[in-house]
Motif scaffolding. Structure first.
Motif, PDB file in Angstrom:
ATOM      1  N   ALA A  88     -14.982  22.820 -27.319  1.00  9.93           N
ATOM      2  CA  ALA A  88     -16.099  22.025 -26.797  1.00  9.93           C
ATOM      3  C   ALA A  88     -17.171  21.807 -27.859  1.00  9.93           C
ATOM      4  O   ALA A  88     -17.725  20.707 -27.985  1.00  9.93           O
ATOM      5  CB  ALA A  88     -16.695  22.712 -25.574  1.00  9.93           C
ATOM      6  N   ALA A  92     -18.372  18.308 -29.692  1.00 10.58           N
ATOM      7  CA  ALA A  92     -19.781  17.886 -29.678  1.00 10.58           C
ATOM      8  C   ALA A  92     -20.348  17.738 -31.089  1.00 10.58           C
ATOM      9  O   ALA A  92     -21.539  17.449 -31.238  1.00 10.58           O
ATOM     10  CB  ALA A  92     -20.606  18.898 -28.889  1.00 10.58           C
ATOM     11  N   ARG A 148     -27.360  17.637 -29.906  1.00  7.75           N
ATOM     12  CA  ARG A 148     -26.077  17.133 -29.410  1.00  7.75           C
ATOM     13  C   ARG A 148     -25.556  18.014 -28.269  1.00  7.75           C
ATOM     14  O   ARG A 148     -25.039  17.505 -27.266  1.00  7.75           O
ATOM     15  CB  ARG A 148     -25.059  17.082 -30.559  1.00  7.75           C
ATOM     16  CG  ARG A 148     -25.309  15.949 -31.547  1.00  7.75           C
ATOM     17  CD  ARG A 148     -24.121  15.738 -32.465  1.00  7.75           C
ATOM     18  NE  ARG A 148     -23.898  16.864 -33.370  1.00  7.75           N
ATOM     19  CZ  ARG A 148     -24.490  17.006 -34.553  1.00  7.75           C
ATOM     20  NH1 ARG A 148     -25.359  16.106 -34.975  1.00  7.75           N
ATOM     21  NH2 ARG A 148     -24.208  18.038 -35.326  1.00  7.75           N
ATOM     22  N   MET A 149     -25.681  19.335 -28.423  1.00  4.57           N
ATOM     23  CA  MET A 149     -25.260  20.232 -27.353  1.00  4.57           C
ATOM     24  C   MET A 149     -26.050  19.987 -26.077  1.00  4.57           C
ATOM     25  O   MET A 149     -25.483  19.882 -24.982  1.00  4.57           O
ATOM     26  CB  MET A 149     -25.449  21.687 -27.789  1.00  4.57           C
ATOM     27  CG  MET A 149     -24.457  22.198 -28.796  1.00  4.57           C
ATOM     28  SD  MET A 149     -24.909  23.845 -29.413  1.00  4.57           S
ATOM     29  CE  MET A 149     -25.022  24.798 -27.888  1.00  4.57           C
ATOM     30  N   THR A 151     -27.676  17.546 -24.980  1.00 10.04           N
ATOM     31  CA  THR A 151     -27.540  16.233 -24.331  1.00 10.04           C
ATOM     32  C   THR A 151     -26.082  15.950 -23.961  1.00 10.04           C
ATOM     33  O   THR A 151     -25.763  14.843 -23.518  1.00 10.04           O
ATOM     34  CB  THR A 151     -28.086  15.116 -25.242  1.00 10.04           C
ATOM     35  OG1 THR A 151     -27.435  15.172 -26.518  1.00 10.04           O
ATOM     36  CG2 THR A 151     -29.585  15.256 -25.432  1.00 10.04           C
ATOM     37  N   THR A 152     -25.211  16.949 -24.127  1.00  8.65           N
ATOM     38  CA  THR A 152     -23.826  16.858 -23.636  1.00  8.65           C
ATOM     39  C   THR A 152     -23.808  17.465 -22.243  1.00  8.65           C
ATOM     40  O   THR A 152     -23.882  18.684 -22.074  1.00  8.65           O
ATOM     41  CB  THR A 152     -22.855  17.618 -24.558  1.00  8.65           C
ATOM     42  OG1 THR A 152     -22.885  17.032 -25.866  1.00  8.65           O
ATOM     43  CG2 THR A 152     -21.434  17.563 -24.015  1.00  8.65           C
ATOM     44  N   GLY A 221     -26.793  20.966 -19.695  1.00  8.35           N
ATOM     45  CA  GLY A 221     -26.230  20.735 -21.008  1.00  8.35           C
ATOM     46  C   GLY A 221     -25.466  21.943 -21.501  1.00  8.35           C
ATOM     47  O   GLY A 221     -25.424  23.000 -20.857  1.00  8.35           O
ATOM     48  N   TYR A 250     -22.342  25.381 -19.319  1.00 16.98           N
ATOM     49  CA  TYR A 250     -23.230  24.320 -18.865  1.00 16.98           C
ATOM     50  C   TYR A 250     -24.333  24.980 -18.042  1.00 16.98           C
ATOM     51  O   TYR A 250     -24.061  25.670 -17.050  1.00 16.98           O
ATOM     52  CB  TYR A 250     -22.476  23.302 -18.016  1.00 16.98           C
ATOM     53  CG  TYR A 250     -21.566  22.396 -18.810  1.00 16.98           C
ATOM     54  CD1 TYR A 250     -22.084  21.478 -19.720  1.00 16.98           C
ATOM     55  CD2 TYR A 250     -20.183  22.451 -18.644  1.00 16.98           C
ATOM     56  CE1 TYR A 250     -21.247  20.638 -20.444  1.00 16.98           C
ATOM     57  CE2 TYR A 250     -19.343  21.619 -19.361  1.00 16.98           C
ATOM     58  CZ  TYR A 250     -19.888  20.716 -20.262  1.00 16.98           C
ATOM     59  OH  TYR A 250     -19.059  19.893 -20.986  1.00 16.98           O
TER      60      TYR A 250
END
Length: 330
Positions: A88, A92, A148-149, A151-152, A221, A250
């Motif tokens: 994951a 990302a 990036r993490m 907003t994933t 996120g 998450y």
């Protein structure tokens, strides 16, 4: 129990499988910092090296404890979590050690293991202390990775491995899980320290007041769980490499930022964080203070080699926990 750690002879078959019979291990050094798994640097006779992660009972210092059933951060360890989370983070665009081998069948050591790239021994924490100017670029790159993490977004909150198995996301609100976790930690430490026993009701009230200010939200996120600068290696090329990510889940991104603020201190703004909910952040910050009392006190009861450091960490956070309720009372 008597702990027996790995020696070079134990990994000869593993080395031959990966590198061929003409290359041999000459050193196997157990690295400091691992409390749930063994972390070893394997050096070969051509002076190249790799890192081994080994998940075995003898490598885990943590005693069992009562937990909140849906807490995604408790006991986050194991090869399955490592593999799913590694994939994951890679997807990302987060730099992690390159995975060379994953053995979940105990073929080589009778335990789950992963062999990864040796990204070096320099942590971002050490670089920040040695040369803040040199640490600026890795900090900036790490900030990009964190954005990036964070907003994933996932379908809900929960461990990635569970969601990969098509299990339903956790139903309860994330902040309610954090409150239950914090109260459980408070109950545990109040039996060990009379100051916390005396302040138990005040701390409970403070936690519930912090929770009451948190608005509803359902956007989760990718969260590392406990990302300090000691969990980031810096390669000779200056790349920050994220490690110890079995707790990836998450969740509310404020959980990460509460820990980032604590561990990065004055360097935290250089990560250029995304927008955060201040009320959620304050609740999570206080919950982590209680966690940093309970965990160190529990592991200090074992044969963990740096018991004094754990007790000192707990004492620092006892002071913080009491100071917060004293301020709230004024």
């Amino acid at each position: 129990m008597m702990r027996v750690f790995l020696r070079p002879d134990d990994v000869r078959h593993l080395a031959a499988e990966v590198f061929g019979a003409d290359r041999h291990p000459v050193a196997l050094d157990r690295l400091t910092g691992g409390t749930r798994k063994g972390v070893y640097r394997l050096t070969l006779d051509d002076a190249t090296s790799v890192v081994l992660y080994v998940w075995a009972p003898a490598e885990n210092y943590w005693p069992a404890s009562v937990t909140v059933p849906d807490d995604p951060f408790t006991g986050a360890s194991g090869a399955e979590l490592f593999a799913v989370n590694h994939a994951a983070l890679t997807a990302a665009g987060v730099r992690v050690p390159r995975l060379m081998l994953l053995d979940r069948d105990g073929r080589f050591l009778g335990a789950d293991l992963a062999m990864v790239e040796d990204a070096g021994g320099l942590t971002l924490e050490a670089l920040m202390a040695r040369d803040p100017a040199e640490a600026a670029a890795p900090l900036s790159t790490l900030g990009d990775a964190l954005r990036r993490m964070h907003t994933t977004l996932g379908p809900g909150h929960g461990r990635l491995a569970a969601l990969t198995r098509n299990e339903a996301p956790q139903a309860r609100r994330a902040e309610d899980i954090v409150v239950d976790r914090a109260l459980l930690h408070l109950d545990a430490v109040a039996t060990r320290d009379p100051r916390l026993a005396d302040a138990h009701q005040r701390i409970t009230t403070h936690i519930r007041q912090l929770r009451s200010a948190v608005p509803a939200r359902a956007a989760y996120g990718l969260v590392h769980g406990e990302l300090g600068p000691d969990h980031v290696l810096v390669t000779p090329a200056g790349e920050p490499v994220m490690i110890d990510f079995e707790g990836l889940t998450y969740f509310d991104i404020e959980w990460d930022h509460a820990f980032l603020q604590l561990r990065f201190g004055s360097a935290y703004p250089k990560l250029r964080p995304v927008e955060l909910d201040p009320h959620r952040l304050e609740l999570y910050r206080y919950a982590q203070v209680l966690s940093l009392i309970e965990g160190p006190l529990r592991i200090a009861d074992t044969d963990f080699p740096d018991r004094r450091w754990m007790l000192d960490l707990a004492e620092v956070n006892i002071t913080k926990a009491l100071a917060a309720v004293d301020v709230a009372a004024t």
